[in-house]
Design a protein around this motif. Structure first.
Motif, PDB file in Angstrom:
ATOM      1  N   UNK A  72       1.384  -1.526   0.011  1.00 40.12           N
ATOM      2  CA  UNK A  72      -0.234  -0.420  -0.448  1.00 40.12           C
ATOM      3  C   UNK A  72       0.814   1.432  -0.272  1.00 40.12           C
ATOM      4  N   UNK A  73       2.248   1.030   0.209  1.00 34.77           N
ATOM      5  CA  UNK A  73       2.443   2.736   0.201  1.00 34.77           C
ATOM      6  C   UNK A  73       3.244   2.936  -1.058  1.00 34.77           C
ATOM      7  N   UNK A  74       2.759   1.751  -1.709  1.00 32.47           N
ATOM      8  CA  UNK A  74       3.470   2.840  -3.378  1.00 32.47           C
ATOM      9  C   UNK A  74       2.147   2.507  -3.844  1.00 32.47           C
ATOM     10  N   UNK A  75       1.425   3.224  -3.379  1.00 32.06           N
ATOM     11  CA  UNK A  75      -0.345   3.750  -3.763  1.00 32.06           C
ATOM     12  C   UNK A  75       0.432   5.082  -4.198  1.00 32.06           C
ATOM     13  N   UNK A  76       1.077   5.210  -3.412  1.00 29.12           N
ATOM     14  CA  UNK A  76       1.114   7.408  -3.397  1.00 29.12           C
ATOM     15  C   UNK A  76       1.956   7.481  -4.964  1.00 29.12           C
ATOM     16  N   UNK A  77       1.333   8.553  -5.648  1.00 28.91           N
ATOM     17  CA  UNK A  77       2.291   8.654  -7.042  1.00 28.91           C
ATOM     18  C   UNK A  77       3.534   8.707  -6.476  1.00 28.91           C
ATOM     19  N   UNK A  78       4.249   9.745  -5.319  1.00 27.00           N
ATOM     20  CA  UNK A  78       5.524   9.703  -5.575  1.00 27.00           C
ATOM     21  C   UNK A  78       6.552   8.634  -4.835  1.00 27.00           C
ATOM     22  N   UNK A  79       5.684   7.835  -4.014  1.00 29.85           N
ATOM     23  CA  UNK A  79       6.486   6.838  -3.612  1.00 29.85           C
ATOM     24  C   UNK A  79       6.454   5.355  -4.915  1.00 29.85           C
ATOM     25  N   UNK A  80       5.313   5.924  -5.519  1.00 30.81           N
ATOM     26  CA  UNK A  80       5.696   4.913  -6.310  1.00 30.81           C
ATOM     27  C   UNK A  80       6.481   4.865  -7.000  1.00 30.81           C
ATOM     28  N   UNK A  81       6.831   6.117  -7.710  1.00 31.25           N
ATOM     29  CA  UNK A  81       8.954   6.187  -8.327  1.00 31.25           C
ATOM     30  C   UNK A  81       9.712   6.296  -7.096  1.00 31.25           C
ATOM     31  N   UNK A  82       9.880   6.752  -5.860  1.00 29.41           N
ATOM     32  CA  UNK A  82      10.081   7.144  -5.404  1.00 29.41           C
ATOM     33  C   UNK A  82      10.796   5.423  -4.488  1.00 29.41           C
ATOM     34  N   UNK A  83      10.487   4.130  -4.634  1.00 29.14           N
ATOM     35  CA  UNK A  83      10.531   3.689  -3.529  1.00 29.14           C
ATOM     36  C   UNK A  83      10.926   2.275  -4.440  1.00 29.14           C
ATOM     37  N   UNK A  84      10.839   2.050  -5.392  1.00 32.21           N
ATOM     38  CA  UNK A  84      12.117   1.400  -6.612  1.00 32.21           C
ATOM     39  C   UNK A  84      13.424   1.840  -6.209  1.00 32.21           C
ATOM     40  N   UNK A  85      14.002   3.794  -6.485  1.00 29.28           N
ATOM     41  CA  UNK A  85      14.844   3.642  -6.707  1.00 29.28           C
ATOM     42  C   UNK A  85      15.496   3.631  -5.287  1.00 29.28           C
ATOM     43  N   UNK A  86      14.615   3.304  -4.351  1.00 25.41           N
ATOM     44  CA  UNK A  86      15.597   3.608  -2.336  1.00 25.41           C
ATOM     45  C   UNK A  86      15.135   1.793  -1.903  1.00 25.41           C
ATOM     46  N   UNK A  87      15.778   0.464  -3.648  1.00 22.34           N
ATOM     47  CA  UNK A  87      15.214  -0.858  -3.566  1.00 22.34           C
ATOM     48  C   UNK A  87      14.445  -1.543  -3.241  1.00 22.34           C
ATOM     49  N   UNK A  88      13.783  -0.773  -2.732  1.00 21.63           N
ATOM     50  CA  UNK A  88      12.370  -1.637  -1.804  1.00 21.63           C
ATOM     51  C   UNK A  88      11.146  -2.395  -2.713  1.00 21.63           C
ATOM     52  N   UNK A  89      10.770  -3.381  -2.534  1.00 20.25           N
ATOM     53  CA  UNK A  89      10.314  -4.850  -3.154  1.00 20.25           C
ATOM     54  C   UNK A  89       8.471  -4.459  -2.979  1.00 20.25           C
ATOM     55  N   UNK A  90       7.564  -4.362  -3.666  1.00 19.65           N
ATOM     56  CA  UNK A  90       6.016  -3.994  -3.362  1.00 19.65           C
ATOM     57  C   UNK A  90       5.704  -5.422  -2.912  1.00 19.65           C
ATOM     58  N   UNK A  91       5.176  -6.072  -1.378  1.00 21.01           N
ATOM     59  CA  UNK A  91       4.473  -7.359  -1.104  1.00 21.01           C
ATOM     60  C   UNK A  91       3.376  -6.644  -0.096  1.00 21.01           C
ATOM     61  N   UNK A  92       2.561  -7.456  -0.204  1.00 21.56           N
ATOM     62  CA  UNK A  92       1.635  -8.712   1.102  1.00 21.56           C
ATOM     63  C   UNK A  92       1.972  -8.627   1.694  1.00 21.56           C
ATOM     64  N   UNK A  93       2.012  -9.088   2.914  1.00 19.32           N
ATOM     65  CA  UNK A  93       3.058 -10.036   4.149  1.00 19.32           C
ATOM     66  C   UNK A  93       1.538 -10.730   4.402  1.00 19.32           C
ATOM     67  N   UNK A 120       5.394  -7.828   9.146  1.00 18.13           N
ATOM     68  CA  UNK A 120       4.742  -6.795   7.882  1.00 18.13           C
ATOM     69  C   UNK A 120       4.559  -5.713   8.289  1.00 18.13           C
ATOM     70  N   UNK A 121       4.838  -4.800   9.601  1.00 18.80           N
ATOM     71  CA  UNK A 121       4.125  -3.508   9.498  1.00 18.80           C
ATOM     72  C   UNK A 121       4.521  -3.282  11.088  1.00 18.80           C
ATOM     73  N   UNK A 122       5.078  -1.818  10.820  1.00 14.86           N
ATOM     74  CA  UNK A 122       5.253  -1.487  11.776  1.00 14.86           C
ATOM     75  C   UNK A 122       5.063  -1.145  13.403  1.00 14.86           C
TER      76      UNK A 122
END
Length: 212
Positions: A72-93, A120-122
Protein backbone atom coordinates in the motif's frame (compact mmCIF):
# COMPACT_ATOMS: atom_id res chain seq x y z
CA UNK A 1 34.78 -9.17 -0.51
CA UNK A 2 33.00 -8.01 -3.64
CA UNK A 3 31.40 -4.57 -3.50
CA UNK A 4 28.39 -3.95 -5.71
CA UNK A 5 27.50 -0.56 -7.16
CA UNK A 6 24.65 1.54 -5.73
CA UNK A 7 22.26 3.61 -7.82
CA UNK A 8 22.58 7.38 -7.23
CA UNK A 9 19.40 7.74 -5.15
CA UNK A 10 20.27 4.77 -2.94
CA UNK A 11 23.84 6.03 -2.57
CA UNK A 12 22.61 9.49 -1.54
CA UNK A 13 20.32 8.04 1.13
CA UNK A 14 23.02 5.62 2.27
CA UNK A 15 25.51 8.47 2.73
CA UNK A 16 22.99 10.81 4.38
CA UNK A 17 21.73 8.30 6.92
CA UNK A 18 25.25 7.09 7.69
CA UNK A 19 25.95 10.62 8.91
CA UNK A 20 22.61 10.92 10.72
CA UNK A 21 23.13 7.53 12.33
CA UNK A 22 26.26 8.82 14.01
CA UNK A 23 25.23 12.40 14.75
CA UNK A 24 21.58 11.98 15.82
CA UNK A 25 21.27 8.40 16.98
CA UNK A 26 24.77 7.35 18.11
CA UNK A 27 24.15 4.23 16.01
CA UNK A 28 25.87 1.12 17.36
CA UNK A 29 26.35 -2.14 15.45
CA UNK A 30 26.57 -5.14 17.79
CA UNK A 31 28.43 -8.25 16.58
CA UNK A 32 29.57 -6.53 13.39
CA UNK A 33 31.94 -9.41 12.65
CA UNK A 34 28.99 -11.78 12.12
CA UNK A 35 27.39 -9.71 9.36
CA UNK A 36 27.16 -11.44 5.98
CA UNK A 37 27.96 -8.75 3.42
CA UNK A 38 29.86 -10.41 0.59
CA UNK A 39 27.77 -9.45 -2.42
CA UNK A 40 25.99 -12.81 -2.62
CA UNK A 41 22.42 -13.75 -1.84
CA UNK A 42 21.28 -13.49 1.78
CA UNK A 43 17.94 -12.93 3.52
CA UNK A 44 18.06 -10.61 6.53
CA UNK A 45 15.10 -10.71 8.91
CA UNK A 46 14.55 -7.84 11.34
CA UNK A 47 11.93 -6.47 13.73
CA UNK A 48 10.21 -3.29 12.59
CA UNK A 49 10.00 -0.28 14.92
CA UNK A 50 10.00 2.80 12.72
CA UNK A 51 10.21 4.35 9.25
CA UNK A 52 13.87 4.89 10.21
CA UNK A 53 14.58 1.16 10.09
CA UNK A 54 15.20 0.66 6.33
CA UNK A 55 17.55 3.63 5.77
CA UNK A 56 19.50 2.97 8.98
CA UNK A 57 19.77 -0.75 8.26
CA UNK A 58 21.11 0.02 4.78
CA UNK A 59 24.06 1.87 6.32
CA UNK A 60 25.52 -1.24 7.96
CA UNK A 61 26.15 -2.82 4.55
CA UNK A 62 28.88 -1.97 2.06
CA UNK A 63 26.84 -3.66 -0.65
CA UNK A 64 23.32 -2.51 -1.64
CA UNK A 65 20.40 -4.49 -0.24
CA UNK A 66 16.74 -4.54 -1.20
CA UNK A 67 13.81 -4.24 1.19
CA UNK A 68 10.35 -5.73 1.16
CA UNK A 69 7.87 -2.89 1.67
CA UNK A 70 4.13 -2.92 2.33
CA UNK A 71 2.33 -2.86 -1.01
CA UNK A 72 0.00 0.00 0.00
CA UNK A 73 2.99 2.33 0.39
CA UNK A 74 3.27 2.31 -3.42
CA UNK A 75 -0.25 3.68 -3.90
CA UNK A 76 0.92 7.31 -3.79
CA UNK A 77 2.38 8.51 -7.10
CA UNK A 78 5.57 9.88 -5.52
CA UNK A 79 6.26 6.78 -3.44
CA UNK A 80 5.57 4.59 -6.47
CA UNK A 81 8.41 6.45 -8.21
CA UNK A 82 10.78 6.87 -5.24
CA UNK A 83 10.59 3.53 -3.43
CA UNK A 84 11.96 1.39 -6.29
CA UNK A 85 14.94 3.78 -6.49
CA UNK A 86 15.51 3.06 -2.79
CA UNK A 87 15.60 -0.69 -3.58
CA UNK A 88 12.13 -1.38 -2.18
CA UNK A 89 10.01 -4.24 -3.51
CA UNK A 90 6.22 -4.20 -2.89
CA UNK A 91 4.51 -7.14 -1.20
CA UNK A 92 1.38 -7.95 0.78
CA UNK A 93 2.89 -9.99 3.61
CA UNK A 94 -0.54 -11.16 4.82
CA UNK A 95 -1.48 -12.58 1.42
CA UNK A 96 1.59 -12.48 -0.85
CA UNK A 97 0.60 -12.50 -4.51
CA UNK A 98 2.49 -14.71 -7.00
CA UNK A 99 3.94 -11.74 -8.90
CA UNK A 100 5.51 -10.20 -5.77
CA UNK A 101 6.93 -13.52 -4.61
CA UNK A 102 8.38 -14.18 -8.06
CA UNK A 103 10.24 -10.84 -7.96
CA UNK A 104 11.74 -11.73 -4.58
CA UNK A 105 12.75 -15.21 -5.74
CA UNK A 106 14.40 -13.90 -8.90
CA UNK A 107 16.28 -11.23 -6.96
CA UNK A 108 17.70 -13.61 -4.35
CA UNK A 109 18.43 -16.44 -6.77
CA UNK A 110 20.38 -13.95 -8.92
CA UNK A 111 22.65 -13.29 -5.93
CA UNK A 112 20.87 -10.27 -4.46
CA UNK A 113 20.29 -9.73 -0.75
CA UNK A 114 17.03 -8.63 0.80
CA UNK A 115 15.83 -7.32 4.17
CA UNK A 116 12.43 -8.57 5.32
CA UNK A 117 10.39 -7.31 8.25
CA UNK A 118 8.43 -10.46 9.19
CA UNK A 119 5.94 -8.54 11.37
CA UNK A 120 4.69 -6.93 8.16
CA UNK A 121 4.31 -3.43 9.61
CA UNK A 122 5.80 -1.13 12.22
CA UNK A 123 5.11 -2.18 15.80
CA UNK A 124 2.62 0.00 17.74
CA UNK A 125 4.49 -0.16 21.05
CA UNK A 126 8.20 -0.80 20.52
CA UNK A 127 7.88 -4.52 21.28
CA UNK A 128 8.63 -7.46 18.98
CA UNK A 129 5.44 -9.08 17.67
CA UNK A 130 4.58 -12.27 15.78
CA UNK A 131 5.45 -12.77 12.12
CA UNK A 132 2.96 -12.74 9.28
CA UNK A 133 2.65 -16.08 7.43
CA UNK A 134 4.15 -14.56 4.28
CA UNK A 135 7.72 -14.89 5.55
CA UNK A 136 7.30 -18.66 5.93
CA UNK A 137 6.04 -18.94 2.37
CA UNK A 138 9.00 -16.97 1.01
CA UNK A 139 11.62 -18.93 2.97
CA UNK A 140 10.11 -22.25 1.94
CA UNK A 141 10.79 -21.32 -1.69
CA UNK A 142 14.35 -20.14 -0.99
CA UNK A 143 15.65 -23.13 0.96
CA UNK A 144 19.44 -23.06 1.18
CA UNK A 145 19.75 -19.26 1.19
CA UNK A 146 21.34 -17.93 4.42
CA UNK A 147 18.83 -16.27 6.76
CA UNK A 148 20.46 -13.83 9.18
CA UNK A 149 18.55 -12.23 12.07
CA UNK A 150 18.96 -8.55 12.93
CA UNK A 151 17.46 -6.63 15.83
CA UNK A 152 17.00 -2.87 15.86
CA UNK A 153 16.38 -1.08 19.16
CA UNK A 154 15.75 2.59 19.89
CA UNK A 155 14.19 3.46 16.54
CA UNK A 156 10.70 3.39 18.07
CA UNK A 157 11.76 6.02 20.62
CA UNK A 158 13.34 8.11 17.86
CA UNK A 159 10.29 8.00 15.57
CA UNK A 160 7.27 6.03 16.84
CA UNK A 161 4.46 4.95 14.56
CA UNK A 162 2.03 7.80 15.32
CA UNK A 163 4.57 10.63 15.31
CA UNK A 164 6.11 12.80 12.61
CA UNK A 165 8.75 14.26 14.94
CA UNK A 166 12.19 12.67 14.88
CA UNK A 167 13.94 12.64 18.26
CA UNK A 168 17.64 12.22 19.02
CA UNK A 169 17.79 8.84 20.70
CA UNK A 170 20.45 6.08 20.75
CA UNK A 171 19.78 3.27 18.28
CA UNK A 172 21.49 -0.10 18.06
CA UNK A 173 21.44 -2.88 15.48
CA UNK A 174 22.40 -6.36 16.63
CA UNK A 175 23.58 -9.11 14.27
CA UNK A 176 23.02 -12.81 14.91
CA UNK A 177 24.36 -16.04 13.47
CA UNK A 178 22.45 -17.40 10.46
CA UNK A 179 19.37 -19.35 11.53
CA UNK A 180 19.54 -23.10 11.02
CA UNK A 181 16.40 -24.81 9.75
CA UNK A 182 15.53 -28.45 9.38
CA UNK A 183 14.35 -29.82 6.05
CA UNK A 184 10.89 -30.29 7.57
CA UNK A 185 10.73 -26.64 8.68
CA UNK A 186 11.62 -25.43 5.21
CA UNK A 187 8.79 -27.48 3.70
CA UNK A 188 5.89 -26.31 5.86
CA UNK A 189 2.36 -27.60 5.34
CA UNK A 190 -0.23 -24.88 5.08
CA UNK A 191 -0.68 -21.70 7.08
CA UNK A 192 0.17 -23.32 10.42
CA UNK A 193 3.54 -24.50 9.11
CA UNK A 194 4.31 -21.04 7.74
CA UNK A 195 3.41 -19.47 11.09
CA UNK A 196 5.72 -21.87 12.96
CA UNK A 197 8.55 -20.94 10.62
CA UNK A 198 7.86 -17.27 11.28
CA UNK A 199 7.80 -17.91 15.03
CA UNK A 200 11.27 -19.45 14.89
CA UNK A 201 12.54 -16.36 13.08
CA UNK A 202 11.04 -13.96 15.61
CA UNK A 203 12.45 -16.01 18.50
CA UNK A 204 15.91 -15.69 16.94
CA UNK A 205 15.47 -11.91 16.68
CA UNK A 206 14.22 -11.62 20.28
CA UNK A 207 17.29 -13.53 21.51
CA UNK A 208 19.74 -10.97 20.14
CA UNK A 209 21.39 -8.54 22.60
CA UNK A 210 20.32 -4.90 22.69
CA UNK A 211 23.57 -3.61 24.21
CA UNK A 212 27.25 -4.22 23.32
Amino acid sequence: MATLSMNPVYLLGHTLFKGLGKSMFNLKLINREKLIDNGTGCIYVCNHQSFLDPPLLSTIFENPVHFLARKTLFDHWFMKWALPLCNALPIDQKRPDPGSILKVLRHVKAGGSIVIFPEGARCPDGEIHDAMPGIGLILSKLAGTPVQPLRIEGAYDALPIHSSRVRCHPISISVGDPIEFTAEELHPRGREGHLKLGQKIMDAIRALPTHP
